[in-house]
Write a protein that holds these residues in place. Structure first.
Motif, short mmCIF file in Angstrom:
data_model
loop_
_atom_site.label_atom_id
_atom_site.label_comp_id
_atom_site.label_asym_id
_atom_site.label_seq_id
_atom_site.Cartn_x
_atom_site.Cartn_y
_atom_site.Cartn_z
N VAL A 145 0.82 -1.21 0.00
CA VAL A 145 0.00 0.00 0.00
C VAL A 145 0.85 1.26 0.00
O VAL A 145 0.47 2.28 -0.60
CB VAL A 145 -0.99 0.00 1.18
CG1 VAL A 145 -1.98 -1.14 1.03
CG2 VAL A 145 -0.31 -0.07 2.53
N GLU A 146 2.02 1.23 0.65
CA GLU A 146 2.89 2.40 0.63
C GLU A 146 3.51 2.59 -0.75
O GLU A 146 3.67 3.72 -1.21
CB GLU A 146 3.97 2.28 1.70
CG GLU A 146 3.46 2.31 3.14
CD GLU A 146 2.84 3.64 3.54
OE1 GLU A 146 2.96 4.62 2.78
OE2 GLU A 146 2.21 3.69 4.62
N ALA A 147 3.86 1.49 -1.42
CA ALA A 147 4.40 1.61 -2.78
C ALA A 147 3.34 2.12 -3.74
O ALA A 147 3.65 2.87 -4.68
CB ALA A 147 4.95 0.26 -3.25
N MET A 148 2.08 1.73 -3.53
CA MET A 148 1.00 2.25 -4.36
C MET A 148 0.88 3.76 -4.20
O MET A 148 0.76 4.50 -5.19
CB MET A 148 -0.32 1.58 -4.00
CG MET A 148 -0.43 0.14 -4.44
SD MET A 148 -1.92 -0.68 -3.81
CE MET A 148 -3.22 0.30 -4.58
N PHE A 149 0.90 4.24 -2.96
CA PHE A 149 0.79 5.68 -2.71
C PHE A 149 1.99 6.42 -3.29
O PHE A 149 1.85 7.47 -3.93
CB PHE A 149 0.66 5.93 -1.22
CG PHE A 149 0.48 7.37 -0.84
CD1 PHE A 149 -0.46 8.17 -1.47
CD2 PHE A 149 1.25 7.95 0.16
CE1 PHE A 149 -0.63 9.50 -1.12
CE2 PHE A 149 1.09 9.27 0.52
CZ PHE A 149 0.15 10.05 -0.13
N SER A 150 3.19 5.87 -3.10
CA SER A 150 4.38 6.49 -3.66
C SER A 150 4.33 6.50 -5.18
O SER A 150 4.74 7.48 -5.82
CB SER A 150 5.64 5.76 -3.19
OG SER A 150 5.86 5.93 -1.81
N GLY A 151 3.82 5.42 -5.77
CA GLY A 151 3.73 5.37 -7.22
C GLY A 151 2.80 6.43 -7.78
O GLY A 151 3.08 7.02 -8.84
N SER A 152 1.71 6.70 -7.07
CA SER A 152 0.80 7.77 -7.50
C SER A 152 1.51 9.12 -7.45
O SER A 152 1.36 9.95 -8.35
CB SER A 152 -0.45 7.80 -6.63
OG SER A 152 -1.24 6.65 -6.84
N TYR A 153 2.27 9.36 -6.38
CA TYR A 153 3.00 10.62 -6.26
C TYR A 153 4.05 10.73 -7.36
O TYR A 153 4.22 11.79 -7.98
CB TYR A 153 3.65 10.70 -4.87
CG TYR A 153 4.42 11.97 -4.62
CD1 TYR A 153 3.77 13.17 -4.35
CD2 TYR A 153 5.81 11.98 -4.64
CE1 TYR A 153 4.48 14.34 -4.12
CE2 TYR A 153 6.53 13.14 -4.41
CZ TYR A 153 5.86 14.32 -4.15
OH TYR A 153 6.56 15.47 -3.92
N LEU A 154 4.76 9.63 -7.63
CA LEU A 154 5.76 9.63 -8.69
C LEU A 154 5.14 9.97 -10.04
O LEU A 154 5.68 10.76 -10.81
CB LEU A 154 6.45 8.27 -8.76
CG LEU A 154 7.62 8.04 -7.81
CD1 LEU A 154 7.87 6.56 -7.61
CD2 LEU A 154 8.87 8.72 -8.35
N PHE A 155 4.00 9.36 -10.33
CA PHE A 155 3.34 9.63 -11.60
C PHE A 155 2.94 11.10 -11.70
O PHE A 155 3.12 11.74 -12.74
CB PHE A 155 2.12 8.73 -11.77
CG PHE A 155 1.29 9.05 -12.99
CD1 PHE A 155 1.80 8.85 -14.26
CD2 PHE A 155 0.02 9.56 -12.86
CE1 PHE A 155 1.04 9.16 -15.39
CE2 PHE A 155 -0.75 9.86 -13.97
CZ PHE A 155 -0.24 9.66 -15.24
N GLN A 156 2.41 11.65 -10.62
CA GLN A 156 1.93 13.03 -10.67
C GLN A 156 3.08 14.03 -10.76
O GLN A 156 2.94 15.08 -11.39
CB GLN A 156 1.05 13.30 -9.45
CG GLN A 156 -0.27 12.56 -9.50
CD GLN A 156 -1.08 12.68 -8.23
OE1 GLN A 156 -0.87 13.59 -7.43
NE2 GLN A 156 -2.01 11.76 -8.02
N VAL A 157 4.22 13.73 -10.16
CA VAL A 157 5.36 14.65 -10.24
C VAL A 157 6.08 14.51 -11.58
O VAL A 157 6.43 15.51 -12.21
CB VAL A 157 6.34 14.40 -9.08
CG1 VAL A 157 7.63 15.23 -9.28
CG2 VAL A 157 5.70 14.78 -7.75
N THR A 158 6.30 13.27 -12.03
CA THR A 158 7.14 13.06 -13.21
C THR A 158 6.35 12.95 -14.50
O THR A 158 6.89 13.21 -15.58
CB THR A 158 7.97 11.77 -13.06
OG1 THR A 158 7.09 10.63 -13.12
CG2 THR A 158 8.73 11.75 -11.74
N GLY A 159 5.09 12.50 -14.42
CA GLY A 159 4.33 12.24 -15.63
C GLY A 159 4.70 10.95 -16.32
O GLY A 159 4.20 10.66 -17.41
N ASP A 160 5.56 10.16 -15.72
CA ASP A 160 6.03 8.92 -16.34
C ASP A 160 4.98 7.83 -16.15
O ASP A 160 4.67 7.44 -15.02
CB ASP A 160 7.35 8.49 -15.72
CG ASP A 160 8.05 7.42 -16.54
OD1 ASP A 160 7.35 6.57 -17.13
OD2 ASP A 160 9.29 7.41 -16.58
#
Length: 679
Positions: free
Chosen positions: A331-346
Motif C-alpha cells: 500500500v505504501e508503494a502504491m501511494f508512492s507510485g501515484s506521487y511519482l506519476f503526478q510529479v514526473t508524468g512517467d
C-alpha cells in the motif's frame, strides 16, 4: 554522514536559491470527487464491512474508547492512530460511512485540541514522553484529506500545521525527534510541507523551504541508496549496508520512493550526480518490480541467512521460496507510485500502481477482508504457523491470514490501499484545462476545469476482468480528455459517439481525445495478448492485461484463533488439499472469458473460483520438493513429467490465497518424445 552525502547536500542546496517549488506534471483531485462504481464500489463495501471498518470497535491499538486518556492514547501518534486515521479518512468518505466519518472527525478534533503552546500535536503534550516526529506524518496526510471534504476545517488544520512547522524546524536543526524511523520517512513530511506551500503558504514560504531541506538532511540520502554505487546488485545478505539498517527495510524503501521526486520539487535538481542512471528527473529508481507489481522484502531487506534472497535488487526479482512481500509495503508503494506519476508524468509508475491494486493487494487479504497476512509469497503452498521459523526477523506466523499476524502495523495501514487508488484514478493538468484518466477501472468523477467548465466522467467497465471501458462524459465546454493506455497494450481501439473504432495512439502513455460541449460517449477496447515473463530458475510467470495468473491450490482451512470481542476476527491456517507440483507448457496457454450474464461480478470478486477470466494450460506433475515446513523449494529446472499431461486452470493472482505463480516449464512435444522412447 558519508562524505558523498555531504557533497550531494552542497550540490542540491545550491538550487534552493530558486525559492520556488517545481511544478508537478499532474494535479490530484480532492477526496470525494472521484468515486468507485460497479465491482470496485462493491470491493470498497467489502473492505468497510470487514476488518477495516470495525477495528476501531475492538482492536487494542485503535479502539475508540482509548482515544482520550486511555492506555493506548500516548501511542496514537507514534504509529497506530496515524496509520488508521490516514486510511480511514478516504475509506469513510468513499464508502459514505457515517459511522467512520464521525470517528475520523472525532480523531482529528482530539489531536488538534491537544496541540500545546509550543506547537506540538498529539496526546503527549504536557508529558515528559520523548517527542518523535515521524508518527505525525500519516496523520498530516489524513488531515489534508479532511480539508478537501470539509472546507470549513481548512483554517483550523492549516493553522495547526503552521504552528507545528516552526517547532519541527527547530527540532530538525537540533537533531531532536529524528529517531531511526523519522530518518527514513522524512519524505512524508516534505510532501505535507509542499502541500502547505502550494495551497496555504501564509507568507511562510522561506520557512517551509528551509524545513523541507532540514527534513531531508536529517534522514537517509535516498539519492545514494538508489544509486548505481550503493544499491545492491547481488544478494543483500552478502553486502554490508553502508547506510543505517532501516534504509533496506522494505516498507521504508516503498515510502522512500517519494523522496527523490519530493527533493526535485524544492531543489529543481534534475540531473543529480553523474554516476546516477539518468531518467526523467535524473535519478535512478532501481527498484525492480515483481510479477504482481510490488517488490519483495520482509521487515528488513538485508538478510543474514544464505537461503534468503532479497529479491528487489535484481532486474528479474523473485518472491519464490521464502522471499516475500509485506502488506504495508504494497500500500505504501502504491501511494508512492501515484506521487511519482503526478510529479514526473512517467506512465510506468501508473502501470505499476494498477498492477499492485489488482494483484498484490487483494492476494494478501481474505476475500471478505476480515483477515490479512503480514507477508505474501509468489509461490505460496501453505499459510500456517511454521516451525521452525523460516523468516529471519519476522515471526513464524507471518503468512497466516488473521487480525495481527506478526506485526500490527499492516492491520491499521492496509485500508489506505484501495481508497487512495480510487482518489488518484483521475488527475488534471497543471493549467486545469484537461482531465486525465490515470487508473483504468470503474469510476465516476465530477470536476470544474478552467473557465468554469463543469465536467463529469463515468466509466462503466469490468476491467481488469474485461477489456471494454465505456466512458460517458458531460461537459459544459469543449476540452481535451486524456486516457492512459497501459504499457502492455499494443492494439487498443477507441470509438467516439458510435463512430468506427480507431487505433489508440498514446504519447507518453496518454491518448488524447477532443471532447465537445454536451454528452460524449467513448468506447475503449483494450484486448491483451498473453505475456510470458522469464523468471529465475528457468521458470515463467504468465500475464494478460494487468493481471498475473496463478494456479489456485485447493486448500484446507483451520481456525487458529478468534478475538474474544469480535468473532469475525479469526486467524486462519490454509494447507494444500491437493497437488500443486505442476510444470506448464506455455505454448498451450489459452484465454477463457465467461462474463457474467447479469453484468455484475460476484462479490467478493477476489476469492477462489469467482473471477470470470482464466487461462487454461497443459501441465504435468513433477518432482518439486518442499524446502522446510510447508514452503516450496525454488522451481526445478528441466523437470521431467511424472505422468500424463492435463489441462489446469490459472486464476487471477489476487483471487488466490495458496498459489503457484512462477512455474517450471515443460514442452508437450518433448514429453511425447520421452513417452515414445520409454515404450
Amino acid at each position: 554522514m558519508l562524505l558523498s552525502h555531504l557533497v550531494l547536500t552542497c550540490a542540491l542546496a545550491l538550487d534552493l536559491c530558486k525559492a520556488k517549488l517545481a511544478p508537478k506534471k499532474f494535479h490530484s483531485i480532492p477526496l470525494g470527487k472521484i468515486l468507485p462504481v460497479g465491482w470496485l464500489q462493491d470491493q470498497l463495501r467489502v473492505q468497510t464491512e470487514g476488518l477495516a471498518g470495525h477495528e476501531h470497535e475492538f482492536y487494542k491499538w485503535v479502539k475508540d474508547t482509548d482515544w482520550v486518556g486511555g492506555p493506548a492514547a500516548y501511542s496514537y501518534l507514534e504509529e497506530a492512530g496515524s496509520y488508521w486515521f490516514n486510511s480511514m479518512v478516504p475509506n469513510g468518505i468513499l464508502a459514505n460511512s457515517s459511522v467512520i466519518n464521525q470517528k475520523t472527525l472525532e480523531f482529528l478534533e482530539y489531536v488538534l485540541d491537544t496541540q500545546d503552546e509550543t506547537g506540538w500535536l498529539g496526546p503527549e503534550v504536557g508529558t515528559d514522553k520523548r517527542r518523535v516526529l515521524w508518527g505525525r506524518y500519516p496523520f498530516f496526510f489524513g488531515a489534508i484529506q479532511m480539508t478537501e471534504v470539509y472546507p470549513e476545517l481548512t483554517s483550523r488544520v492549516v493553522d495547526a500545521l503552521h504552528r507545528f512547522v516552526p517547532l519541527a524546524n527547530k527540532m530538525l536543526k537540533a537533531g531532536v525527534g529524528t529517531e531511526e524511523w523519522a530518518q527514513t520517512r522524512w519524505e512524508d513530511f516534505v510532501v505535507t510541507l509542499q502541500w502547505l506551500y502550494d495551497n496555504h503558504p501564509n507568507g511562510q514560504e522561506e520557512l517551509l523551504l528551509d524545513t523541507m531541506q532540514e527534513s531531508k538532511w536529517s534522514g537517509i540520502p535516498w539519492e545514494l541508496v538508489f544509486s548505481e554505487k550503493f544499491f545492491p546488485k547481488i544478494e543483500a545478505e552478502k553486502l554490508e549496508n553502508p547506510f543505517p539498517e532501516l534504509s533496506w527495510h522494505g516498507v521504508n524503501i516503498a515510502e522512500g520512493l517519494k523522496g527523490l521526486p519530493a527533493t526535485y520539487r524544492f531543489t529543481h535538481n534534475q540531473t543529480g550526480q553523474p554516476r546516477y542512471r539518468k531518467q526523467r528527473l535524473g535519478y535512478a529508481l532501481q527498484v525492480s518490480w515483481s510479477t504482481v507489481g510490488s517488490f519483495c522484502s520482509g521487515r528488513i531487506f538485508s538478510r543474514t541467512r544464505s537461503r534468503q534472497r532479497a529479491c528487489f535488487h535484481t532486474m528479474q526479482p523473485t518472491c519464490l521460496t521464502l522471499d516475500r512481500t509485506e502488506l504495508c509495503l504494497v500500500v505504501e508503494a502504491m501511494f508512492s507510485g501515484s506521487y511519482l506519476f503526478q510529479v514526473t508524468g512517467d506512465p510506468k509508475y501508473a502501470d505499476q500502481v494498477e498492477r499492485m491494486a489488482y494483484n498484490a493487494l487483494p492476494a494478501t487479504l481474505t476475500g471478505d477482508m476480515w483477515g490479512r497476512q503480514y507477508l505474501q509469497q509468489q509461490n505460496q503452498v501453505a499459510s500456517k504457523n511454521m516451525t521452525p521459523n523460516p523468516f529471519p526477523e519476522d515471526g513464524p506466523y507471518s503468512n497466516v491470514f488473521g487480525l495481527e499476524p506478526n506485526y500490527p502495523c499492516c492491520t491499521v495501514d492496509f485500508p489506505q490501499g484501495f481508497p487512495k487508488f480510487i482518489t488518484n484514478a483521475f488527475v488534471t493538468t497543471p493549467n486545469n484545462e484537461s482531465l486525465v484518466h490515470a487508473y483504468l477501472g470503474p469510476f465516476r468523477t465530477s470536476v470544474i476545469l478552467s473557465q468554469d467548465n463543469v465536467v463529469t466522467a463515468s466509466v462503466e467497465t469490468l476491467y481488469p476482468f474485461g477489456d471494454k471501458l465505456t466512458t460517458t462524459i458531460t461537459a459544459s465546454k469543449a476540452f481535451s480528455y486524456f486516457v492512459r493506455i497501459p504499457g502492455w497494450i499494443s492494439r487498443g481501439t477507441l470509438s467516439i459517439n458510435g463512430d468506427l473504432p480507431q487505433p489508440v495512439a498514446p504519447k507518453n502513455g496518454l491518448h488524447q481525445v477532443s471532447i465537445q460541449a454536451g454528452i460524449t460517449t467513448l468506447v475503449l477496447e483494450l484486448p491483451s495478448d498473453i505475456r510470458i515473463e522469464s523468471r529465475p530458475h528457468q521458470s515463467v510467470a504468465v500475464h494478460r492485461g494487468p493481471l498475473n495468473y496463478a494456479f489456485d491450490i485447493p486448500r484446507v482451512e483451520r481456525q487458529l484463533a478468534v478475538h474474544p470481542a469480535e468473532p469475525r476476527a479469526v486467524d486462519l491456517e490454509f494447507t494444500p488439499a491437493d497437488a500443486w507440483q505442476y510444470a506448464i507448457d506455455p505454448s498451450t496457454l489459452a484465454f477463457v472469458n465467461n462474463p457474467p450474464r447479469s453484468g455484475m461480478l460476484p462479490s467478493p470478486i477476489f476469492d477462489s473460483g469467482l473471477p470470470p477470466v482464466t487461462l487454461s494450460v497443459s501441465a504435468c506433475r513433477i518432482d518439486w520438493p518442499l524446502a522446510g515446513d510447508m514452503f516450496a523449494a525454488p522451481p526445478p529446472q528441466n523437470p521431467s513429467c511424472l505422468g500424463g499431461m492435463r489441462n489446469i486452470t490459472l486464476w487471477p493472482f489476487g483471487a488466490t490465497k495458496l498459489r503457484i505463480s512462477e512455474f517450471p516449464v515443460v514442452q508437450i512435444q518433448k514429453f511425447v518424445e520421452q513417452q515414445g522412447d520409454s515404450k
